[in-house]
Design an enzyme around this catalytic site. Sequence first.
Site, PDB file in Angstrom:
ATOM      1  CB  ALA A  10      38.368  63.672  37.095  1.00 55.30           C
ATOM      2  NE  ARG A  15      32.612  51.350  28.943  1.00 56.71           N
ATOM      3  CZ  ARG A  15      33.334  50.254  29.230  1.00 56.71           C
ATOM      4  NH1 ARG A  15      32.878  49.058  28.896  1.00 56.71           N
ATOM      5  NH2 ARG A  15      34.486  50.364  29.834  1.00 56.71           N
ATOM      6  N   GLY A  80      43.147  62.954  30.536  1.00 58.73           N
ATOM      7  CA  GLY A  80      43.873  61.693  30.674  1.00 58.73           C
ATOM      8  C   GLY A  80      44.410  61.484  32.079  1.00 58.73           C
ATOM      9  CG  ASP A 105      36.885  53.219  37.999  1.00 58.52           C
ATOM     10  OD1 ASP A 105      38.018  52.971  38.463  1.00 58.52           O
ATOM     11  OD2 ASP A 105      36.666  53.319  36.776  1.00 58.52           O
ATOM     12  CE1 TYR A 348       9.071  56.263  63.746  1.00 56.79           C
ATOM     13  CE2 TYR A 348       7.636  57.909  64.741  1.00 56.79           C
ATOM     14  CZ  TYR A 348       8.807  57.571  64.094  1.00 56.79           C
ATOM     15  OH  TYR A 348       9.729  58.542  63.803  1.00 56.79           O
ATOM     16  CG  ASN A 359       5.863  46.093  78.324  1.00 55.56           C
ATOM     17  OD1 ASN A 359       6.515  45.115  77.981  1.00 55.56           O
ATOM     18  ND2 ASN A 359       4.653  46.341  77.853  1.00 55.56           N
ATOM     19  CB  SER A 405      -5.477  50.293  76.525  1.00 52.69           C
ATOM     20  OG  SER A 405      -4.683  49.352  77.182  1.00 52.69           O
ATOM     21  NE  ARG A 422      -9.885  53.726  78.854  1.00 51.66           N
ATOM     22  CZ  ARG A 422      -9.029  52.780  79.199  1.00 51.66           C
ATOM     23  NH1 ARG A 422      -7.984  52.530  78.441  1.00 51.66           N
ATOM     24  NH2 ARG A 422      -9.225  52.061  80.275  1.00 51.66           N
TER      25      ARG A 422
HETATM   26  C1  UD1 Z   1      43.356  52.907  32.362  1.00 53.83           C
HETATM   27  C2  UD1 Z   1      44.814  52.645  32.004  1.00 53.83           C
HETATM   28  C3  UD1 Z   1      44.942  51.207  31.470  1.00 53.83           C
HETATM   29  C4  UD1 Z   1      44.439  50.229  32.502  1.00 53.83           C
HETATM   30  C5  UD1 Z   1      43.007  50.579  32.908  1.00 53.83           C
HETATM   31  C6  UD1 Z   1      42.588  49.729  34.079  1.00 53.83           C
HETATM   32  C7  UD1 Z   1      45.760  54.777  31.274  1.00 53.83           C
HETATM   33  C8  UD1 Z   1      46.168  55.589  30.118  1.00 53.83           C
HETATM   34  N1  UD1 Z   1      45.229  53.590  30.996  1.00 53.83           N
HETATM   35  O1  UD1 Z   1      42.612  52.863  31.176  1.00 53.83           O
HETATM   36  O2  UD1 Z   1      46.299  50.930  31.178  1.00 53.83           O
HETATM   37  O3  UD1 Z   1      44.507  48.914  31.998  1.00 53.83           O
HETATM   38  O4  UD1 Z   1      42.908  51.951  33.314  1.00 53.83           O
HETATM   39  O5  UD1 Z   1      41.238  49.955  34.383  1.00 53.83           O
HETATM   40  O6  UD1 Z   1      45.950  55.186  32.399  1.00 53.83           O
HETATM   41  N2  UD1 Z   1      40.447  59.733  35.169  1.00 53.83           N
HETATM   42  C9  UD1 Z   1      40.536  61.021  35.627  1.00 53.83           C
HETATM   43  N3  UD1 Z   1      40.831  62.007  34.778  1.00 53.83           N
HETATM   44  C10 UD1 Z   1      41.086  61.789  33.449  1.00 53.83           C
HETATM   45  C11 UD1 Z   1      41.000  60.460  32.980  1.00 53.83           C
HETATM   46  C12 UD1 Z   1      40.675  59.459  33.874  1.00 53.83           C
HETATM   47  O7  UD1 Z   1      40.330  61.265  36.822  1.00 53.83           O
HETATM   48  O8  UD1 Z   1      41.369  62.752  32.746  1.00 53.83           O
HETATM   49  C13 UD1 Z   1      40.108  58.654  36.112  1.00 53.83           C
HETATM   50  C14 UD1 Z   1      38.804  57.974  35.776  1.00 53.83           C
HETATM   51  O9  UD1 Z   1      37.739  58.593  36.451  1.00 53.83           O
HETATM   52  C15 UD1 Z   1      39.056  56.556  36.264  1.00 53.83           C
HETATM   53  C16 UD1 Z   1      40.550  56.369  36.087  1.00 53.83           C
HETATM   54  O10 UD1 Z   1      41.104  57.660  36.025  1.00 53.83           O
HETATM   55  O11 UD1 Z   1      38.755  56.412  37.647  1.00 53.83           O
HETATM   56  C17 UD1 Z   1      40.907  55.576  34.840  1.00 53.83           C
HETATM   57  O12 UD1 Z   1      40.441  56.226  33.717  1.00 53.83           O
HETATM   58  P1  UD1 Z   1      39.809  55.457  32.483  1.00 53.83           P
HETATM   59  O13 UD1 Z   1      39.389  56.429  31.486  1.00 53.83           O
HETATM   60  O14 UD1 Z   1      38.804  54.467  32.970  1.00 53.83           O
HETATM   61  O15 UD1 Z   1      41.095  54.672  31.934  1.00 53.83           O
HETATM   62  P2  UD1 Z   1      41.085  53.372  31.057  1.00 53.83           P
HETATM   63  O16 UD1 Z   1      40.882  53.748  29.650  1.00 53.83           O
HETATM   64  O17 UD1 Z   1      40.196  52.369  31.638  1.00 53.83           O
HETATM   65 MG    MG Z   2      38.518  52.332  33.013  1.00 55.03          MG
END
Ligand code: UD1
Ligand code: MG
Length: 449
Positions: A10, A15, A80, A105, A348, A359, A405, A422
């Site tokens: 999500a 970055r 989160g 990711d 093509y 051919n 041709s 032709r």
């Molecule tokens: C998270 C972990 C951390 C770990 C790190 C490894 C937590 C709190 N922390 O941190 O311990 O070392 O990954 O890379 O879990 N995502 C959602 N919805 C949300 C938040 C995140 O789908 O509300 C997804 C993101 O798209 C991503 C993954 O969860 O694919 C991790 O989220 P991210 O924000 O990158 O967590 P980190 O801060 O890297």
């Molecule tokens: Mg991360």
Amino acid sequence: MPVSLVILAAGLGSRMNSERPKVLHPLGGAPLLAHAMRAGAMLAPERVVVVTGHGAEAVAKAARAEDPDVRIAHQVEQKGTAHAVAQARGALDGFQGDAVVLYGDTPFVRPETLEAMLDARARHAIVVLGFEAADPGRYGRLVMDGDTLERIVEFKDATDAERAVTLCNSGVLCADAVSLFELVDRVDSENAAGEFYLTDIVAIARQKGLSVGVVRCTEAETLGINTRAELAAAEEAFQRRMRAEALDNGVTLIAPDTIHFALDTVIGRDAVVGPNVVFGPGVTIESEALIRAFCHLEGCHVSRGAQVGPFARLRPGAELAEDVHVGNFVEIKNAILDEGAKVNHLSYIGDADVGEKSNIGAGTITCNYDGVFKHRTVIGKRAFIGSDTMLVAPVTVGDDAMTGSGSVITRDVPAGALALERATQDIKPGLAIRLMDRLKALKAKKNGV
Ligand code: UD1
Ligand code: MG
């Protein structure tokens, strides 16, 4: 024990500095998300849930392309990782078994590692995938007591002593699905980031007297992509792995470092690939095929003993049967070339069927597009298409037929017939010399000689 996957995808990935959701950036020609899904698919999961948020529609589409049965859980607001997992509850309703949480990711997690985690579940209520980080940076830290994981502390919330820990959280974890949702419900957002941390379930489980274990993997395996630079580094690592695998599988790569693979490239034993060849998505090359230097292939199938290139382009839907030859500066798209057909130079061939042993002369073009519609060209067996023939589709050339041709073929050619289109050639005896003499005289006059 049945297994289901919950893949978190999500996040925006700010970055990356991109309009495109992070998990849709391509690695080896496939979105990052597809890599995570494919690793998880090796566990033969009963259900696969992808949690979407940013760019949800596009992410769901990519997920369905990888697995038509995927379930999508939408996380409206990114509060989160624990909150993200909670969104999968409906999709896993009634499911009895283990849930494996993966990140969209994080493309390099190996199926063997996930298997090891499932094995470790026999001893622990929760199994977390950890790694020794060379530079632990902002990763969550795993606080151990012997072999037991006591809690995970996020960097932002960690003390100096905790920050000194180098054993880090990859994010991948596994637990009984019902227990996982119970634990996730108890997570709050009282921390430095104000987020619902999935990592907090470890301490909550320990308070309940549950056992939490750690399986370790290499840092390379848990590499997460956050920036374009990391994406480029991941591409390099991916290509290195694919080259090594191809060599192991008995494929000759003349200059391995110059060959680029896609996630789903399949190349048979004793195939030979020359330098500077790019395989886009969806390519299968059978045994003993030869792909010469500087070819670009995508969505195509090259059968045993076929030869392609140098400098050929095979586009989606190109089907080359055994012993077909496709030579230099030839483009093939959505076309079936039967056994032994040859298209050797500067052609093509699009939206076409070419019969066995036909051919196709140099410079032949199937004129398949009228500006609105695409039309098909059908060429029979053993046909001989003269050089520089324009085949204006829809058009059919029968078995054993020929075209002269330079002909522009707009009407069907019956089997065995010769089609010529032709102007009749004129001969003017001596005119070339007279013309040249006149031109030379004109030039001399101009130059004042
Ligand atoms: C998270 C972990 C951390 C770990 C790190 C490894 C937590 C709190 N922390 O941190 O311990 O070392 O990954 O890379 O879990 N995502 C959602 N919805 C949300 C938040 C995140 O789908 O509300 C997804 C993101 O798209 C991503 C993954 O969860 O694919 C991790 O989220 P991210 O924000 O990158 O967590 P980190 O801060 O890297
Ligand atoms: Mg991360």
